[in-house]
Scaffold this active site. Structure first.
Site, short mmCIF file in Angstrom:
data_model
loop_
_atom_site.label_atom_id
_atom_site.label_comp_id
_atom_site.label_asym_id
_atom_site.label_seq_id
_atom_site.Cartn_x
_atom_site.Cartn_y
_atom_site.Cartn_z
N ILE A 97 11.26 1.04 -0.93
CA ILE A 97 10.63 0.27 -1.90
C ILE A 97 9.78 -0.96 -1.17
O ILE A 97 9.78 -1.27 -0.01
CB ILE A 97 11.61 -0.41 -2.83
N ASP A 123 6.07 -6.68 -2.56
CA ASP A 123 5.05 -7.49 -1.49
C ASP A 123 5.00 -9.03 -2.08
O ASP A 123 4.75 -9.29 -3.26
CB ASP A 123 3.74 -6.71 -1.58
N GLN A 151 2.18 -6.10 8.50
CA GLN A 151 1.01 -6.04 7.50
C GLN A 151 1.36 -7.51 6.68
O GLN A 151 2.47 -7.87 6.21
CB GLN A 151 1.20 -5.06 6.82
N ALA A 152 0.25 -8.14 6.70
CA ALA A 152 0.27 -9.51 5.91
C ALA A 152 0.73 -9.05 4.42
O ALA A 152 0.17 -8.00 3.97
CB ALA A 152 -1.01 -10.08 5.79
N TYR A 180 8.88 -5.78 4.32
CA TYR A 180 8.82 -3.97 4.53
C TYR A 180 8.42 -3.87 6.13
O TYR A 180 9.11 -2.95 6.53
CB TYR A 180 7.57 -3.63 3.71
N LYS A 192 10.91 -1.93 8.10
CA LYS A 192 10.32 -0.40 8.78
C LYS A 192 10.20 -0.48 10.22
O LYS A 192 10.67 0.48 11.10
CB LYS A 192 9.03 -0.25 8.20
N ILE A 225 -0.57 6.98 2.25
CA ILE A 225 -0.48 8.46 1.37
C ILE A 225 -0.90 8.08 -0.07
O ILE A 225 -0.14 7.32 -0.68
CB ILE A 225 0.77 9.03 1.82
#
Ligand SMILES: NC(=O)c1ccc[n+]([C@@H]2O[C@H](COP(=O)([O-])OP(=O)(O)OC[C@H]3O[C@@H](n4cnc5c(N)ncnc54)[C@H](OP(=O)(O)O)[C@@H]3O)[C@@H](O)[C@H]2O)c1
Length: 241
Positions: free
Chosen positions: A85, A88, A141-142, A147, A151, A180
């Site tokens: 999930i 953000d 990733q900003a 997440y 990851k 994706i």
């Protein structure tokens, strides 16, 4: 009947493609999902693949869910940890709950699921575990501190377990998809997608879920026994780790 494969989050998005590709490759597939009953029903109607509902974030639910799958289909020899999930937010606005939900599902979920099949794989001296991480776990990733941390943690877990499983015939590998074209990514604002994300992808397009599924089918195969602790990056050339 082929080997039994369990795909978490296997009824939608990338997971649905993985489930279908494994079925086409001869596996008996079980697809787990969290709550979207309608999507799961549609998926079973279309593919004939059985779906099983529980949250990978809940250890006891994983234990009983896996017992149910094994009672119906047989011992799980291939586990694909795909459920994931996003919640953000820029870090200064991220709530403890957003942090916890993502870590619980995307990182602890891998512990819960893998821990519950590990003993059986060790006893049978065979197992394939494939963890779906992300390009954003590799590069950060900003807006995705939760997440990216989860990851990246998945990749550490992959390498540690690869060492522990090797002598027992268990391989543990990861696939890091780039962007994706699933609901998760289509939910991103279209302007952001077209003007900021796609221009960063050298092949000039989003990836297809089937392109991730083909990597998983290879890693799950008996022929991939010498490949363990590795990461396949499938990201259109966006990032080389
Ligand atoms: N899409 C991308 O571009 C991209 C890029 C890199 C990595 N990834 C990773 O690839 C994986 C699949 O992504 P996706 O885009 O296909 O996602 P998606 O379309 O949103 O589907 C997510 C799937 O995970 C299930 N799920 C979510 N939380 C769960 C939980 N606690 N327990 C069990 N199942 C749960 C969902 O079940 P319900 O149907 O019940 O909601 C659904 O089947 C994720 O790990 C994601 O982080 C995706």
């Amino acid at each position: 009947m082929g080997r039994v494969a369990l795909v978490t989050g296997g009824s939608r998005g990338i997971g649905a493609s993985i489930s279908t590709a494994l079925k086409d490759a001869g596996y008996t597939v079980a697809a787990n999902y969290a709550g979207n009953d309608e999507a799961a029903r549609r998926f079973t109607d279309e593919t004939g693949i059985k779906t099983f509902k529980w949250s990978v974030a809940d250890y006891d639910a994983c234990k009983s869910g896996i017992a149910e799958v094994e009672a119906e289909l047989g011992p799980i020899e291939v586990l694909v940890n795909n459920a994931g999930i996003t919640r953000d937010a820029m870090f200064h606005k991220m709530t403890p709950d957003q942090w916890k939900q993502v870590i619980d599902t995307n990182l602890t979920g891998l512990f819960n699921m893998t821990h519950c099949v590990w003993g059986g794989m060790r006893e049978r001296k065979f197992g394939r575990v494939v963890n779906i991480s992300s390009i954003n776990g590799q590069k950060g990733q900003a807006g995705q501190a939760n997440y990216s941390a989860a990851k990246a943690g998945d990749l550490g877990l992959t390498k540690a377990l690869a060492q522990e499983g090797a002598r027992a015939g268990i391989t543990v590998n990861a696939v890091c998809p780039g962007y994706i074209g699933t609901e998760m990514v289509r939910a991103v604002d279209e302007k952001v997608l077209n003007e900021r994300i796609i221009p960063q992808i050298p092949v000039g397009r989003l990836g297809e879920p089937e392109e991730i599924a083909r990597c998983v089918v290879f890693l799950a195969s008996d022929e991939a026994g010498f490949v363990t602790g590795s990461t396949i990056s499938a990201n259109g050339g966006q990032y080389f780790s």
